[in-house]
Write an enzyme that holds these catalytic residues in place. Structure first.
Site, PDB file in Angstrom:
ATOM      1  N   SER A 194     -40.887  23.783  28.020  1.00  0.00           N
ATOM      2  CA  SER A 194     -41.640  23.124  29.076  1.00  0.00           C
ATOM      3  C   SER A 194     -40.752  22.622  30.223  1.00  0.00           C
ATOM      4  O   SER A 194     -40.047  23.394  30.846  1.00  0.00           O
ATOM      5  CB  SER A 194     -42.450  22.001  28.419  1.00  0.00           C
ATOM      6  OG  SER A 194     -43.239  21.328  29.334  1.00  0.00           O
ATOM      7  N   ASP A 226     -47.954  24.041  32.461  1.00  0.00           N
ATOM      8  CA  ASP A 226     -49.097  23.325  31.884  1.00  0.00           C
ATOM      9  C   ASP A 226     -49.228  21.923  32.480  1.00  0.00           C
ATOM     10  O   ASP A 226     -50.071  21.148  32.052  1.00  0.00           O
ATOM     11  CB  ASP A 226     -49.068  23.297  30.350  1.00  0.00           C
ATOM     12  CG  ASP A 226     -47.852  22.615  29.787  1.00  0.00           C
ATOM     13  OD1 ASP A 226     -46.985  22.169  30.565  1.00  0.00           O
ATOM     14  OD2 ASP A 226     -47.759  22.534  28.550  1.00  0.00           O
ATOM     15  N   GLU A 257     -52.715  13.377  31.022  1.00  0.00           N
ATOM     16  CA  GLU A 257     -51.560  12.494  30.946  1.00  0.00           C
ATOM     17  C   GLU A 257     -51.112  12.255  32.385  1.00  0.00           C
ATOM     18  O   GLU A 257     -51.312  13.119  33.255  1.00  0.00           O
ATOM     19  CB  GLU A 257     -50.439  13.150  30.141  1.00  0.00           C
ATOM     20  CG  GLU A 257     -50.849  13.401  28.701  1.00  0.00           C
ATOM     21  CD  GLU A 257     -49.704  13.905  27.830  1.00  0.00           C
ATOM     22  OE1 GLU A 257     -49.333  13.209  26.887  1.00  0.00           O
ATOM     23  OE2 GLU A 257     -49.195  15.002  28.101  1.00  0.00           O
ATOM     24  N   ALA A 258     -50.482  11.094  32.613  1.00  0.00           N
ATOM     25  CA  ALA A 258     -50.043  10.780  33.973  1.00  0.00           C
ATOM     26  C   ALA A 258     -49.126  11.877  34.510  1.00  0.00           C
ATOM     27  O   ALA A 258     -49.097  12.157  35.708  1.00  0.00           O
ATOM     28  CB  ALA A 258     -49.323   9.441  33.971  1.00  0.00           C
ATOM     29  N   ARG A 284     -41.365   3.637  23.570  1.00  0.00           N
ATOM     30  CA  ARG A 284     -41.662   4.525  22.433  1.00  0.00           C
ATOM     31  C   ARG A 284     -40.585   5.607  22.364  1.00  0.00           C
ATOM     32  O   ARG A 284     -39.989   5.958  23.392  1.00  0.00           O
ATOM     33  CB  ARG A 284     -43.049   5.174  22.555  1.00  0.00           C
ATOM     34  CG  ARG A 284     -43.250   5.955  23.806  1.00  0.00           C
ATOM     35  CD  ARG A 284     -44.575   6.699  23.828  1.00  0.00           C
ATOM     36  NE  ARG A 284     -44.504   7.963  23.118  1.00  0.00           N
ATOM     37  CZ  ARG A 284     -43.998   9.086  23.631  1.00  0.00           C
ATOM     38  NH1 ARG A 284     -43.486   9.108  24.851  1.00  0.00           N
ATOM     39  NH2 ARG A 284     -43.979  10.189  22.920  1.00  0.00           N
ATOM     40  N   THR A 310     -39.794  14.717  22.366  1.00  0.00           N
ATOM     41  CA  THR A 310     -39.202  15.977  22.838  1.00  0.00           C
ATOM     42  C   THR A 310     -37.739  15.840  23.230  1.00  0.00           C
ATOM     43  O   THR A 310     -37.070  16.842  23.460  1.00  0.00           O
ATOM     44  CB  THR A 310     -39.964  16.508  24.074  1.00  0.00           C
ATOM     45  OG1 THR A 310     -39.882  15.517  25.104  1.00  0.00           O
ATOM     46  CG2 THR A 310     -41.413  16.786  23.775  1.00  0.00           C
ATOM     47  N   ARG A 350     -38.258   6.017  25.592  1.00  0.00           N
ATOM     48  CA  ARG A 350     -38.831   5.874  26.929  1.00  0.00           C
ATOM     49  C   ARG A 350     -39.309   4.445  27.141  1.00  0.00           C
ATOM     50  O   ARG A 350     -39.891   3.848  26.231  1.00  0.00           O
ATOM     51  CB  ARG A 350     -40.032   6.797  27.115  1.00  0.00           C
ATOM     52  CG  ARG A 350     -39.696   8.252  27.110  1.00  0.00           C
ATOM     53  CD  ARG A 350     -40.879   9.090  27.626  1.00  0.00           C
ATOM     54  NE  ARG A 350     -40.689  10.488  27.305  1.00  0.00           N
ATOM     55  CZ  ARG A 350     -39.943  11.322  28.026  1.00  0.00           C
ATOM     56  NH1 ARG A 350     -39.313  10.883  29.097  1.00  0.00           N
ATOM     57  NH2 ARG A 350     -39.823  12.592  27.670  1.00  0.00           N
TER      58      ARG A 350
HETATM   59  P1  NG1 Z   1     -42.324  12.788  24.969  1.00  0.00           P
HETATM   60  O1  NG1 Z   1     -40.965  13.319  25.245  1.00  0.00           O
HETATM   61  O2  NG1 Z   1     -42.760  12.684  23.536  1.00  0.00           O
HETATM   62  O3  NG1 Z   1     -42.587  11.557  25.791  1.00  0.00           O
HETATM   63  C1  NG1 Z   1     -43.297  14.433  26.837  1.00  0.00           C
HETATM   64  C2  NG1 Z   1     -44.397  13.803  27.665  1.00  0.00           C
HETATM   65  C3  NG1 Z   1     -45.718  14.036  26.972  1.00  0.00           C
HETATM   66  C4  NG1 Z   1     -45.967  15.521  26.724  1.00  0.00           C
HETATM   67  C5  NG1 Z   1     -44.743  16.140  26.026  1.00  0.00           C
HETATM   68  C6  NG1 Z   1     -44.880  17.639  25.847  1.00  0.00           C
HETATM   69  C7  NG1 Z   1     -44.241  11.760  29.026  1.00  0.00           C
HETATM   70  C8  NG1 Z   1     -44.007  10.301  29.063  1.00  0.00           C
HETATM   71  N1  NG1 Z   1     -44.174  12.356  27.830  1.00  0.00           N
HETATM   72  O4  NG1 Z   1     -43.344  13.870  25.556  1.00  0.00           O
HETATM   73  O5  NG1 Z   1     -46.742  13.481  27.734  1.00  0.00           O
HETATM   74  O6  NG1 Z   1     -46.270  16.188  27.929  1.00  0.00           O
HETATM   75  O7  NG1 Z   1     -43.540  15.838  26.727  1.00  0.00           O
HETATM   76  O8  NG1 Z   1     -44.195  18.420  26.739  1.00  0.00           O
HETATM   77  O9  NG1 Z   1     -44.492  12.362  30.074  1.00  0.00           O
HETATM   78 ZN    ZN Z   2     -45.045  22.026  30.097  1.00  0.00          ZN
END
Ligand code: NG1
Ligand code: ZN
EC number: 5.4.2.3
Length: 569
Positions: free
Chosen positions: A70, A293, A394-395, A525, A529, A534
């Site tokens: 991603s 995405d 998601e934001a 949290r 990924t 964060r």
């Molecule tokens: P993590 O790294 O678990 O925060 C991030 C995004 C998720 C989601 C995933 C999948 C933020 C804060 N977190 O997850 O919303 O999109 O990547 O790619 O943007």
């Molecule tokens: Zn993506």
């Protein structure tokens, strides 16, 4: 039968021996599947191939395997499994996915496969056949990983891997869903469905607005140097009424995937991507992430061409919710006068704790039910599927609108009735618009391409400029930071990730800091990924949000950081 089992056993064992587990690594099925340095993922991807074949056997349907990381850096890669409905693999299977990925040697891996298959009632040895659609993004490690996935799939007797090539994540999910519906699944079919439903929505725009010239048809899109820009170049040839310029597409550019470009960079840093500057001031711009995405919009600020006015996933959601609610109202208005049956629909919105507080207030004021889930599409999607029309975003710009089958049947029926009794009426048009949205917006996962077309069609319908959209509500100032820690799994959260349970005392420190700020809200949290914690903070001014995020980051570092100087980015 026994010889078939023996054949299956030795095929699996011999194949697994080709993909030894890298030393000292532990793989977890995080927010979006397995992610790691691309060069370390061969065994994980091989094993995910085996698991995908088991999933296909278990469900008796086609499943998908997408190789992507991603928005993460180009050196990373990842793999996730798409279930037969095109959504994420059922969470019940995640512990087994992890156990298989971490089995220490080929022999124990094979034993695990057999015992898991037995538990799930899957008969190995060739009685049924499995089918898996494979896709990958543009990462350099993608091709080798794809071969490993194929070998994993083919290590289960009777399984077939169909390579869909370099595709966006949402395209692959869309293809899996369609395949199981027994309808056409090619990339061309995808482009046709999007362009036709877009054309239908544009044709249903109120006359006058369409031609009043107040909306600039120009749109500049940052493709994150990834697959999305290339696909948009293809799709745009089928679109009328839009003047799209693609920048940072992997085909033309010299740029590196997700480096200084893409939706994550733009949304998290509130900065313009590479190749955008003063010449673009005032223009409507959008950005995809590396596998397309996610979608955000932005505008280069007039005051400072390095900064932007961001239109994030929350505002995309709000625009869609406003439009859809209006269509439902138009549709049901004539009905309330006794002309037809009112189309009852349960409409709901799903967000995460990262949603800007102002967006949640706005959606509630629209009269919508708002639910909050933990981060990750798998949670949001599941919740949204409980409604007749379920919006989730998601934001960061990942989201879509789900329609229940039941609702779509009623809507189609109603549209047919209206075509007969009241063709061309406003309520007939509203029904047709809702049907077109259900075809345009990806029903499997969030999709930057289809989301972009829906935004453009809705702006056109409303007669809105980007400025009108920005003014829908004022975002509360917010800040996101990342803290590198020794062990991110030491943070355990509850209440849709808004409260820390462990380490003990950290939540108290967060509450103490938050209490100092007007409209302060803050949570931390572990990322699913990346190897980080964060930190998200919101407050009534930007300085306050920045300061709250910084002070909480220092607490995280104090509780969990390395002993060496900490890294806050
Ligand atoms: P993590 O790294 O678990 O925060 C991030 C995004 C998720 C989601 C995933 C999948 C933020 C804060 N977190 O997850 O919303 O999109 O990547 O790619 O943007
Ligand atoms: Zn993506």
């Amino acid at each position: 039968m026994e010889s078939m089992m023996a054949e299956q056993h030795s095929l699996l064992l011999n194949s697994a021996r080709l993909f030894p587990l890298p030393h000292g690594m532990i793989f977890s099925y995080g927010t979006a599947g397995f992610r790691a340095d691309g060069s370390k993922l061969l065994s994980t991807v091989f094993r995910a191939g085996v698991l995908a074949a088991l999933r296909s056997l278990r469900t008796g349907s086609t499943v998908g395997l997408m190789i992507t990381a991603s928005h993460n850096p180009i050196g990373d890669n990842g793999i996730k499994i798409a279930d037969p409905d095109g959504g994420m693999m059922t969470q019940d299977w995640e512990p087994s996915a992890e156990a298989l990925a971490n089995a220490p040697d080929p022999q124990s891996f094979v034993e695990l496969v057999f015992s898991f298959a037995k538990e799930e009632g899957i008969s190995l040895g060739g009685e049924r056949s499995a089918e898996i659609l494979l896709g990958r993004d543009t990462r350099p490690t993608g091709e080798a990983l794809l071969q490993a996935a194929k070998q994993g799939i083919e290590a289960i007797v009777g399984s077939v891997a169909l390579d869909m090539g370099v595709v966006t994540t949402p395209q692959l999910h869309w293809m899996v869903r369609r395949k199981n519906m027994g309808v056409r699944t090619s990339e061309n079919d995808y482009f046709m469905q999007l362009s036709e439903s877009f054309r239908c929505l544009m044709n249903l725009c109120p006359k006058g607005i369409e031609t009043n010239g107040s909306i600039d048809s120009r749109l500049i899109v940052d493709g994150a140097n990834g697959v999305g820009g290339d696909k948009l170049e293809q799709l745009k040839k089928l679109l009328l009424g839009l003047n799209i310029q693609v920048r940072n597409s992997s085909k033309h550019g010299q740029g590196i995937l997700n480096e200084g470009v893409g939706a994550d960079y733009v949304q998290k840093g509130r900065v313009s991507p590479c190749c955008f500057g003063p010449k673009d001031i005032g223009l409507r711009c959008a950005s995809f992430d590396g596998d397309a995405d996610r979608l955000v919009y932005f505008r280069i600020s007039e005051a400072n061409s390095n900064s932007i006015d961001l239109v994030d996933g929350d505002k995309i959601l709000s625009l869609f919710a406003l439009f859809m609610k209006e269509q439902l109202q138009i549709l049901n208005k004539s009905d309330s006068q006794g002309l037809n049956d009112v189309l009852i629909s349960r409409v709901g919105v799903v967000q995460t704790a990262y949603a800007n507080g102002a967006s949640t207030d706005y959606l509630k004021k629209l009269g919508l039910e708002v639910a909050v889930t933990p981060t990750g599409v798998k949670y949001l999607h599941k919740k949204a599927a409980e409604y007749d029309i379920g919006f989730y975003f998601e934001a960061n710009g990942h989201g879509t609108i789900l329609f229940s089958e039941d609702f779509l049947i009623k809507l189609q029926g109603k549209s047919n009735d209206l075509a007969f009794s009241n063709a061309g009426s406003e309520s007939h048009k509203a029904a047709l618009r809702l049907l077109a949205v259900s075809k345009l917006i990806n029903q499997a996962v969030g999709d930057a391409l289809s989301g972009l077309l829906l935004v453009e069609a809705v702006l056109q319908y409303m007669g809105w400029s980007l400025q009108n959209w920005i003014e829908l509500y004022d975002d509360l100032p917010s800040r996101q930071l990342k803290v590198k820690v020794a062990d991110r799994s030491a943070v355990i959260t509850t209440n849709a990730e808004t409260q820390v349970l462990q380490p003990y005392g950290l939540q108290e420190a967060i509450d103490f800091e938050t209490g100092k700020y007007h409209r302060g809200r803050c949570f931390v949290r572990p990322s699913g990924t990346e190897d980080i914690i964060r930190v998200y903070a919101e407050a009534s001014s930007q300085e306050a949000a920045d300061s709250l995020a910084r002070s909480v980051s220092h607490h995280v570092d104090r509780f969990l950081g390395f002993k060496t100087p900490h890294h806050l980015t």
